[in-house]
Design a protein around this motif. Structure first.
Motif, PDB file in Angstrom:
ATOM      1  N   GLU A  74       0.804  -1.239  -0.028  1.00 23.60           N
ATOM      2  CA  GLU A  74       0.021   0.012  -0.116  1.00 23.60           C
ATOM      3  C   GLU A  74       0.871   1.210   0.102  1.00 23.60           C
ATOM      4  O   GLU A  74       0.225   2.358  -0.125  1.00 23.60           O
ATOM      5  CB  GLU A  74      -0.965   0.017   1.280  1.00 23.60           C
ATOM      6  N   THR A  75       2.147   1.255   0.265  1.00 27.17           N
ATOM      7  CA  THR A  75       3.193   2.287   0.339  1.00 27.17           C
ATOM      8  C   THR A  75       4.332   1.973  -0.754  1.00 27.17           C
ATOM      9  O   THR A  75       5.350   1.504   0.034  1.00 27.17           O
ATOM     10  CB  THR A  75       3.493   2.460   1.751  1.00 27.17           C
ATOM     11  N   PRO A  76       4.298   1.985  -1.861  1.00 33.20           N
ATOM     12  CA  PRO A  76       5.491   1.977  -2.756  1.00 33.20           C
ATOM     13  C   PRO A  76       6.511   3.073  -2.501  1.00 33.20           C
ATOM     14  O   PRO A  76       5.879   3.966  -2.046  1.00 33.20           O
ATOM     15  CB  PRO A  76       4.779   1.944  -4.138  1.00 33.20           C
ATOM     16  N   MET A  77       7.718   2.717  -2.968  1.00 30.79           N
ATOM     17  CA  MET A  77       8.686   3.791  -2.797  1.00 30.79           C
ATOM     18  C   MET A  77       9.161   3.741  -4.114  1.00 30.79           C
ATOM     19  O   MET A  77       9.041   3.273  -5.285  1.00 30.79           O
ATOM     20  CB  MET A  77       9.935   3.174  -2.153  1.00 30.79           C
ATOM     21  N   PHE A  78      10.150   4.910  -4.496  1.00 36.68           N
ATOM     22  CA  PHE A  78      10.655   5.195  -5.792  1.00 36.68           C
ATOM     23  C   PHE A  78      12.077   5.512  -5.642  1.00 36.68           C
ATOM     24  O   PHE A  78      12.528   6.177  -4.558  1.00 36.68           O
ATOM     25  CB  PHE A  78       9.822   6.272  -6.444  1.00 36.68           C
ATOM     26  N   ASP A  79      12.782   5.420  -6.724  1.00 39.12           N
ATOM     27  CA  ASP A  79      14.073   5.968  -7.077  1.00 39.12           C
ATOM     28  C   ASP A  79      14.189   6.786  -8.059  1.00 39.12           C
ATOM     29  O   ASP A  79      13.765   6.316  -9.110  1.00 39.12           O
ATOM     30  CB  ASP A  79      15.081   4.762  -6.876  1.00 39.12           C
ATOM     31  N   LEU A  80      14.675   7.856  -8.059  1.00 34.50           N
ATOM     32  CA  LEU A  80      14.567   8.725  -9.105  1.00 34.50           C
ATOM     33  C   LEU A  80      16.103   9.078  -9.333  1.00 34.50           C
ATOM     34  O   LEU A  80      16.670   9.707  -8.587  1.00 34.50           O
ATOM     35  CB  LEU A  80      13.701  10.092  -8.858  1.00 34.50           C
ATOM     36  N   ARG A  81      16.502   9.347 -10.917  1.00 37.87           N
ATOM     37  CA  ARG A  81      17.880   9.712 -11.197  1.00 37.87           C
ATOM     38  C   ARG A  81      17.733  10.676 -12.524  1.00 37.87           C
ATOM     39  O   ARG A  81      17.166  10.174 -13.216  1.00 37.87           O
ATOM     40  CB  ARG A  81      18.615   8.593 -11.610  1.00 37.87           C
ATOM     41  N   ILE A  82      18.257  11.776 -12.361  1.00 39.12           N
ATOM     42  CA  ILE A  82      18.296  12.433 -13.570  1.00 39.12           C
ATOM     43  C   ILE A  82      19.650  12.807 -13.981  1.00 39.12           C
ATOM     44  O   ILE A  82      20.586  12.969 -13.081  1.00 39.12           O
ATOM     45  CB  ILE A  82      17.865  14.151 -13.138  1.00 39.12           C
ATOM     46  N   GLY A  83      20.022  12.454 -15.313  1.00 42.75           N
ATOM     47  CA  GLY A  83      21.394  12.600 -15.782  1.00 42.75           C
ATOM     48  C   GLY A  83      22.060  13.848 -15.252  1.00 42.75           C
ATOM     49  O   GLY A  83      21.597  14.990 -15.318  1.00 42.75           O
ATOM     50  N   GLN A  84      23.305  13.864 -15.262  1.00 44.08           N
ATOM     51  CA  GLN A  84      24.070  14.940 -14.849  1.00 44.08           C
ATOM     52  C   GLN A  84      24.134  16.299 -15.532  1.00 44.08           C
ATOM     53  O   GLN A  84      23.763  17.231 -14.821  1.00 44.08           O
ATOM     54  CB  GLN A  84      25.470  14.522 -14.781  1.00 44.08           C
ATOM     55  N   GLU A  85      23.933  16.154 -16.749  1.00 45.49           N
ATOM     56  CA  GLU A  85      23.817  17.224 -17.650  1.00 45.49           C
ATOM     57  C   GLU A  85      22.470  17.881 -17.765  1.00 45.49           C
ATOM     58  O   GLU A  85      22.390  18.978 -18.056  1.00 45.49           O
ATOM     59  CB  GLU A  85      24.526  17.014 -19.052  1.00 45.49           C
ATOM     60  N   TRP A  86      21.503  17.132 -17.348  1.00 46.53           N
ATOM     61  CA  TRP A  86      19.995  17.582 -17.151  1.00 46.53           C
ATOM     62  C   TRP A  86      19.573  18.159 -15.687  1.00 46.53           C
ATOM     63  O   TRP A  86      18.491  18.635 -15.744  1.00 46.53           O
ATOM     64  CB  TRP A  86      19.118  16.343 -17.681  1.00 46.53           C
ATOM     65  N   LEU A 103       0.966   6.498 -10.173  1.00 39.52           N
ATOM     66  CA  LEU A 103       0.630   5.408  -8.926  1.00 39.52           C
ATOM     67  C   LEU A 103      -0.573   5.506  -8.455  1.00 39.52           C
ATOM     68  O   LEU A 103      -1.343   4.603  -8.388  1.00 39.52           O
ATOM     69  CB  LEU A 103       1.785   5.615  -7.935  1.00 39.52           C
ATOM     70  N   PHE A 104      -1.110   6.772  -7.996  1.00 42.15           N
ATOM     71  CA  PHE A 104      -2.504   6.845  -7.342  1.00 42.15           C
ATOM     72  C   PHE A 104      -3.586   6.502  -8.565  1.00 42.15           C
ATOM     73  O   PHE A 104      -4.549   5.974  -8.332  1.00 42.15           O
ATOM     74  CB  PHE A 104      -2.502   8.273  -6.900  1.00 42.15           C
ATOM     75  N   THR A 105      -3.184   6.929  -9.669  1.00 41.91           N
ATOM     76  CA  THR A 105      -4.272   6.565 -10.938  1.00 41.91           C
ATOM     77  C   THR A 105      -4.296   5.150 -11.401  1.00 41.91           C
ATOM     78  O   THR A 105      -5.612   4.627 -11.283  1.00 41.91           O
ATOM     79  CB  THR A 105      -3.737   7.480 -12.014  1.00 41.91           C
ATOM     80  N   GLU A 106      -3.199   4.482 -11.422  1.00 39.65           N
ATOM     81  CA  GLU A 106      -3.174   3.078 -11.975  1.00 39.65           C
ATOM     82  C   GLU A 106      -3.401   2.055 -10.896  1.00 39.65           C
ATOM     83  O   GLU A 106      -3.788   1.094 -11.385  1.00 39.65           O
ATOM     84  CB  GLU A 106      -1.867   2.786 -12.729  1.00 39.65           C
ATOM     85  N   MET A 107      -3.046   2.170  -9.623  1.00 41.26           N
ATOM     86  CA  MET A 107      -3.027   1.687  -8.670  1.00 41.26           C
ATOM     87  C   MET A 107      -3.963   1.803  -7.485  1.00 41.26           C
ATOM     88  O   MET A 107      -3.358   2.654  -6.535  1.00 41.26           O
ATOM     89  CB  MET A 107      -1.644   1.081  -8.080  1.00 41.26           C
TER      90      MET A 107
END
Length: 176
Positions: A74-86, A103-107
């Protein structure tokens, strides 16, 4: 700039290896060994029943990666990475807004979404606040960096009801 999100597939493994191993990730632990990333992809660790990974695309270019974890909970987590130059172009906030809505819409079983970062990752902490996430935890000396130095870890979450209403409900920090 047109921002889109595309689901990772095994055909993207070489792109994933390149993305994760050819730049620095100062606030992420873990390996940058290409063979380990390749093995994890082959083992389904980027896309399975509990994990989905998406590319962040800016005008069609792969500039970031979102990994959604614990999707059966009921409580997912996430990892976010944005490339260095962006980095520094607002992509983190756009990615968190997208993943939250996704997540809230699909699940419908999901009631809250959680994320953690190091205390000294001020940019990500600002993204959490801008995205309607409330600070819920602060763990002292809980996040080792590659050199073994310990940093504080800070946790944020958003509730479905807050997302729907556009509000932020902070925890009761004075409940003793």
């Amino acid at each position: 700039m047109r921002i889109e999100f595309a689901r990772f597939s095994l055909d993207d493994t070489d792109l994933l290896v390149d993305f994760l191993t050819r730049q620095e990730w100062p606030f992420h632990a873990g390996t940058q060994d290409p063979e380990v990333v390749r093995s994890r992809a082959a083992d389904g660790l980027y896309d399975n029943e509990e994990t989905r990974t998406f590319w962040v695309l800016a005008d069609g270019e792969r500039v970031g990666l979102i990994k959604l974890l614990d999707l059966a909970d009921e409580t997912p987590m996430f990892d976010l990475r944005i490339g260095q130059e962006w980095r520094g172009r607002g992509l983190g906030a756009k990615a968190v807004a997208w993943l939250t809505g996704y997540l809230f819409t699909e699940m419908p079983h999901i009631n809250r979404i959680e994320g953690n970062t190091r205390q000294d990752n001020h940019v990500m902490r600002a993204v959490f606040r801008k995205s309607g996430y409330a600070k819920e935890s602060h763990y002292r000396e809980a996040w080792p960096d590659r050199d073994g130095k310990l940093h504080d870890s800070v946790g944020y979450a958003i509730l479905r009801r807050d997302w729907l209403s556009g509000t932020v409900t902070p925890p009761d920090w004075h409940d003793d």
